[in-house]
Design a protein around this motif. Structure first.
Motif, PDB file in Angstrom:
ATOM      1  N   TYR A   1       0.848  -1.180   0.000  1.00  0.00           N
ATOM      2  CA  TYR A   1       0.000   0.000   0.000  1.00  0.00           C
ATOM      3  C   TYR A   1       0.888   1.235   0.000  1.00  0.00           C
ATOM      4  O   TYR A   1       2.057   1.173   0.379  1.00  0.00           O
ATOM      5  CB  TYR A   1      -0.965   0.003   1.189  1.00  0.00           C
ATOM      6  N   ILE A   2       0.331   2.329  -0.453  1.00  0.00           N
ATOM      7  CA  ILE A   2       1.066   3.589  -0.504  1.00  0.00           C
ATOM      8  C   ILE A   2       0.719   4.395   0.733  1.00  0.00           C
ATOM      9  O   ILE A   2      -0.439   4.672   1.012  1.00  0.00           O
ATOM     10  CB  ILE A   2       0.743   4.374  -1.786  1.00  0.00           C
TER      11      ILE A   2
ATOM     12  N   GLU B   1       2.112   7.658   3.535  1.00  0.00           N
ATOM     13  CA  GLU B   1       2.163   9.119   3.504  1.00  0.00           C
ATOM     14  C   GLU B   1       2.937   9.617   2.291  1.00  0.00           C
ATOM     15  O   GLU B   1       3.911   9.030   1.887  1.00  0.00           O
ATOM     16  CB  GLU B   1       2.894   9.660   4.726  1.00  0.00           C
ATOM     17  N   SER B   2       2.479  10.731   1.768  1.00  0.00           N
ATOM     18  CA  SER B   2       3.250  11.367   0.704  1.00  0.00           C
ATOM     19  C   SER B   2       3.877  12.638   1.273  1.00  0.00           C
ATOM     20  O   SER B   2       3.289  13.324   2.097  1.00  0.00           O
ATOM     21  CB  SER B   2       2.364  11.687  -0.492  1.00  0.00           C
ATOM     22  N   ARG B   3       5.097  12.877   0.861  1.00  0.00           N
ATOM     23  CA  ARG B   3       5.805  14.063   1.312  1.00  0.00           C
ATOM     24  C   ARG B   3       5.961  14.997   0.127  1.00  0.00           C
ATOM     25  O   ARG B   3       6.243  14.566  -0.981  1.00  0.00           O
ATOM     26  CB  ARG B   3       7.176  13.689   1.865  1.00  0.00           C
ATOM     27  N   GLN B   4       5.789  16.264   0.393  1.00  0.00           N
ATOM     28  CA  GLN B   4       5.875  17.248  -0.672  1.00  0.00           C
ATOM     29  C   GLN B   4       6.955  18.271  -0.318  1.00  0.00           C
ATOM     30  O   GLN B   4       7.022  18.760   0.808  1.00  0.00           O
ATOM     31  CB  GLN B   4       4.526  17.954  -0.844  1.00  0.00           C
TER      32      GLN B   4
ATOM     33  N   THR C   1       7.041  15.407  -5.033  1.00  0.00           N
ATOM     34  CA  THR C   1       6.169  14.625  -4.153  1.00  0.00           C
ATOM     35  C   THR C   1       6.730  13.206  -4.055  1.00  0.00           C
ATOM     36  O   THR C   1       7.048  12.597  -5.059  1.00  0.00           O
ATOM     37  CB  THR C   1       4.738  14.573  -4.712  1.00  0.00           C
ATOM     38  N   MET C   2       6.842  12.692  -2.840  1.00  0.00           N
ATOM     39  CA  MET C   2       7.333  11.334  -2.614  1.00  0.00           C
ATOM     40  C   MET C   2       6.217  10.504  -1.993  1.00  0.00           C
ATOM     41  O   MET C   2       5.629  10.901  -0.988  1.00  0.00           O
ATOM     42  CB  MET C   2       8.520  11.344  -1.646  1.00  0.00           C
ATOM     43  N   ASN C   3       5.947   9.360  -2.603  1.00  0.00           N
ATOM     44  CA  ASN C   3       4.985   8.412  -2.040  1.00  0.00           C
ATOM     45  C   ASN C   3       5.761   7.236  -1.470  1.00  0.00           C
ATOM     46  O   ASN C   3       6.641   6.684  -2.133  1.00  0.00           O
ATOM     47  CB  ASN C   3       4.019   7.909  -3.112  1.00  0.00           C
ATOM     48  N   ASP C   4       5.456   6.850  -0.257  1.00  0.00           N
ATOM     49  CA  ASP C   4       6.121   5.717   0.374  1.00  0.00           C
ATOM     50  C   ASP C   4       5.298   4.464   0.150  1.00  0.00           C
ATOM     51  O   ASP C   4       4.117   4.410   0.488  1.00  0.00           O
ATOM     52  CB  ASP C   4       6.285   5.948   1.877  1.00  0.00           C
ATOM     53  N   ARG C   5       5.906   3.445  -0.433  1.00  0.00           N
ATOM     54  CA  ARG C   5       5.228   2.173  -0.653  1.00  0.00           C
ATOM     55  C   ARG C   5       5.660   1.221   0.456  1.00  0.00           C
ATOM     56  O   ARG C   5       6.844   1.037   0.711  1.00  0.00           O
ATOM     57  CB  ARG C   5       5.584   1.601  -2.013  1.00  0.00           C
TER      58      ARG C   5
END
Length: 74
Positions: free
Chosen positions: A28-29, A31-34, A43-47
Motif C-alpha cells: 500500500y502507498i 504518507e506522501s511528502r511534498q 512529491t514522494m509516495n512511500d510504498r
C-alpha cells in the motif's frame, strides 16, 4: 437462513486464506511528502509491504473448512 450465512462466511474464509497464501502479502502507498524548491514541486509516495504469515493463511482456511463442515452437518 443462518446456515446459509455460515456457509457463505466459511467459503469466504477459504478464499481469503487461499489468496493470502498465494500472494503472501500486499502493498500500500503510505504518507506522501511534498517539497517545494522554488518553482519545482516534488512529491514522494512511500510504498509499504505488509507480509501475511503462512500460519495465518492456513488457520483461515482451516477455520473455513471447519465452519463449512459444521454447517453441512446441521
Amino acid at each position: 437462513m443462518q446456515i446459509k450465512v455460515i456457509k457463505i462466511a466459511a467459503i469466504a474464509l477459504i478464499i481469503v486464506g487461499g489468496i493470502g497464501l498465494a500472494y503472501g502479502g500486499f502493498s500500500y502507498i503510505g504518507e506522501s511528502r511534498q517539497v517545494n524548491v522554488g518553482p519545482i514541486e516534488l512529491t514522494m509516495n512511500d510504498r509499504h509491504w505488509f507480509s501475511i504469515p503462512i500460519w495465518v493463511g492456513v488457520a483461515t482456511i482451516t477455520t473455513g473448512v471447519l465452519l463449512l463442515g459444521a454447517s453441512i452437518r446441521s
